[in-house]
Design an enzyme around this catalytic site. Structure first.
Site, PDB file in Angstrom:
ATOM      1  CB  SER A  10      -0.915  -0.011   1.218  1.00  0.00           C
ATOM      2  OG  SER A  10      -1.990   0.879   0.993  1.00  0.00           O
ATOM      3  CD  GLU A  11      -1.138   3.884  -3.034  1.00  0.00           C
ATOM      4  OE1 GLU A  11      -1.073   2.649  -2.978  1.00  0.00           O
ATOM      5  OE2 GLU A  11      -2.121   4.509  -3.498  1.00  0.00           O
ATOM      6  CG  ASN A  12      -0.732   3.979   3.394  1.00  0.00           C
ATOM      7  OD1 ASN A  12      -0.825   3.013   2.655  1.00  0.00           O
ATOM      8  ND2 ASN A  12      -1.154   3.967   4.622  1.00  0.00           N
TER       9      ASN A  12
ATOM     10  CB  SER B  73       6.026   4.107  -0.580  1.00  0.00           C
ATOM     11  OG  SER B  73       4.936   3.429  -1.131  1.00  0.00           O
TER      12      SER B  73
END
Lengths: 218, 233
Positions: free
Chosen positions: A46-48, A88
């Site tokens: 998840s890019e966070n 990320s």
């Protein structure tokens, strides 16, 4: 019968292979995690800032410091790691993520995608979508083949502001699985009970139909 | 050891002025500098530019500044959770620059690292690239993006020590590390402030050199934006 959102996710899950790091977008793509075979090893990014994202927490075990890119509370699986946003997107731009699955409002036959803005109506921002589509080698788009008015969302050219150019290679819609090759849509599979004629009618862009088109298997 | 501690949020925000540019860490409401945001609201600082991935919700996070019309310009990647934001943007009361999320993070990190500009593929061929220099490398097109310039970076960490060393927790890390050292002055608020020597140097995520002021936040609400849970069988 056209596929439900769950069935689109279920069909896409077949594209997830052993050893893949996968980024799932918001909406239908999020559901893909529910259908991935459990005899293969896959990690969701998840890019966070998490690799090894797990299911939603049990009631009472939610942690405000542990969310996904949709801001939902999640869990971390054994082997998970946390990192900052710059790293990320280093993973994403550096093509270390094997598969990106995201939604779209429109896709064109040369692989352009629009999914972030309807001028004058919806201006929420692109989030990480532009970074993802510009970098990923392997992108699958999950989408409805037509809008509520029955108009095609698989077009010769996108009418909405673009998220990325010439980047989509595969689409799983509620009617069909398609590939984009040399600036044209190619029909690979049809949803159970949906005819090739119906798919041709629902596709505004150039659609190549070669030989017999088999029904999707799940 | 060079001591970075200040007594409280008031002292930590010394020198902020109307019209300044602030970077604020956080993703949604996760990992936002809650105490500093409250101070900015209380001081009624005006005409500020905020560099932050999101704009909070209507009644929490940066939404509190928005409601009081303190923000002149927002630089963000996603603002979908805030109705007041959308209203101010569509009515033209507030200026908005939407930036791809990875580009936003990299523009912070570049500012911290002395890199004036860099090339990224994100946004090539879209309106994000309009007016920007583009260039081909290895047969692929890239857009030149510039480092941010900010007066203050406001970040939130889980633990910190007197020397300004920081450790983050879970996905509350997000944009905070890239913003440390990216503004002219970086202020860190932490849930737990400990004496130097108590944190293991092997575990430090951000070294104190990037931090000018550190304090322990008075309280943390840590609001959850989307509570999603599984039922126990």
């Amino acid at each position: 019968m056209a596929l439900s959102k769950e069935q689109i996710a279920q069909r896409i899950a077949k594209e997830v292979k052993d050893g893949y790091y996968v980024n799932l977008g918001i909406g239908i793509p999020t559901l893909v995690a529910n259908f991935v075979r459990n005899d293969i090893s896959v990690e969701f990014q998840s890019e966070n800032g998490i690799l090894g994202m797990g299911p939603f927490p049990f009631e009472g075990e939610e942690d405000p410091d542990l969310i996904n890119a949709g801001k939902q509370t999640i869990t971390a699986l054994p082997g998970a790691s946390f990192f900052d946003s710059a790293m990320s997107f280093g993973m994403i731009r550096g093509q270390h993520v094997d598969l990106t699955i995201l939604g779209a409002m429109e896709v064109s036959q040369n692989g352009d995608i629009a999914n972030w803005k309807i001028p004058g109506k919806m201006v929420k921002g692109m989030g990480g979508a532009m970074d993802l589509v510009a970098s990923a080698e392997n992108i699958i788009v999950a989408m409805m083949h037509t809008n509520r008015e029955g108009e095609s969302k698989l077009l010769k050219e996108c009418s909405l502001p673009l998220t990325g150019v010439k980047c989509v290679k595969k689409i799983v819609s509620n009617l069909a699985v398609l590939e984009i090759v040399d600036g044209k849509f190619h029909l690979l599979e049809r949803a159970p009970g949906v005819s090739v004629q119906e798919i041709i009618k629902a596709t505004e862009g150039d659609l190549i139909v070669n030989g017999t088109i088999k029904e999707m298997e799940f | 050891m060079i001591k970075k501690t200040v007594a409280n949020v008031r002292e930590a925000c010394e020198g902020i002025k109307d019209g300044m540019t602030f970077m604020l860490g956080g993703f949604g409401l996760c990992g936002i500098p809650e105490n500093i945001i409250s101070e900015l609201v209380n001081r009624n600082i005006q005409n500020v530019t905020c560099i932050s991935n999101n704009a909070g919700v209507d009644d929490f996070g940066l939404g509190l500044l928005l409601k009081k019309h303190q923000i002149k310009k927002m630089i963000s990647s996603y603002v979908g959770e805030n109705a007041e934001f959308e209203r101010q943007m569509l009515s033209g009361e507030m200026e908005v620059e939407l930036v791809p999320q990875g580009t936003l993070a990299q523009r912070c990190e570049a500012a911290r690292s002395g890199i004036p500009a860099f090339y990224t593929p994100a946004g090539y061929g879209t309106e994000v690239a309009e007016g920007k220099e583009t260039r081909e490398f290895h047969g692929k097109m890239y857009v030149m993006e510039k480092a941010f310039e900010a007066d203050f970076s406001f970040v939130k960490a889980w633990k910190g020590d007197e020397a300004g060393n920081l450790i983050f927790k879970g996905t509350a890390r997000n944009f905070n590390p890239a913003m440390c050292g990216a503004g002219k002055i970086t202020v860190a608020e932490v849930e737990e402030l400990v004496p130097a020597g108590e944190l293991d140097p092997n575990q430090i995520h951000i070294p104190g050199i990037f931090i000018q002021r550190i304090f322990q936040g008075e309280k943390y609400e840590k609001r959850i934006e989307q509570l999603t849970v599984r039922k126990r069988n």
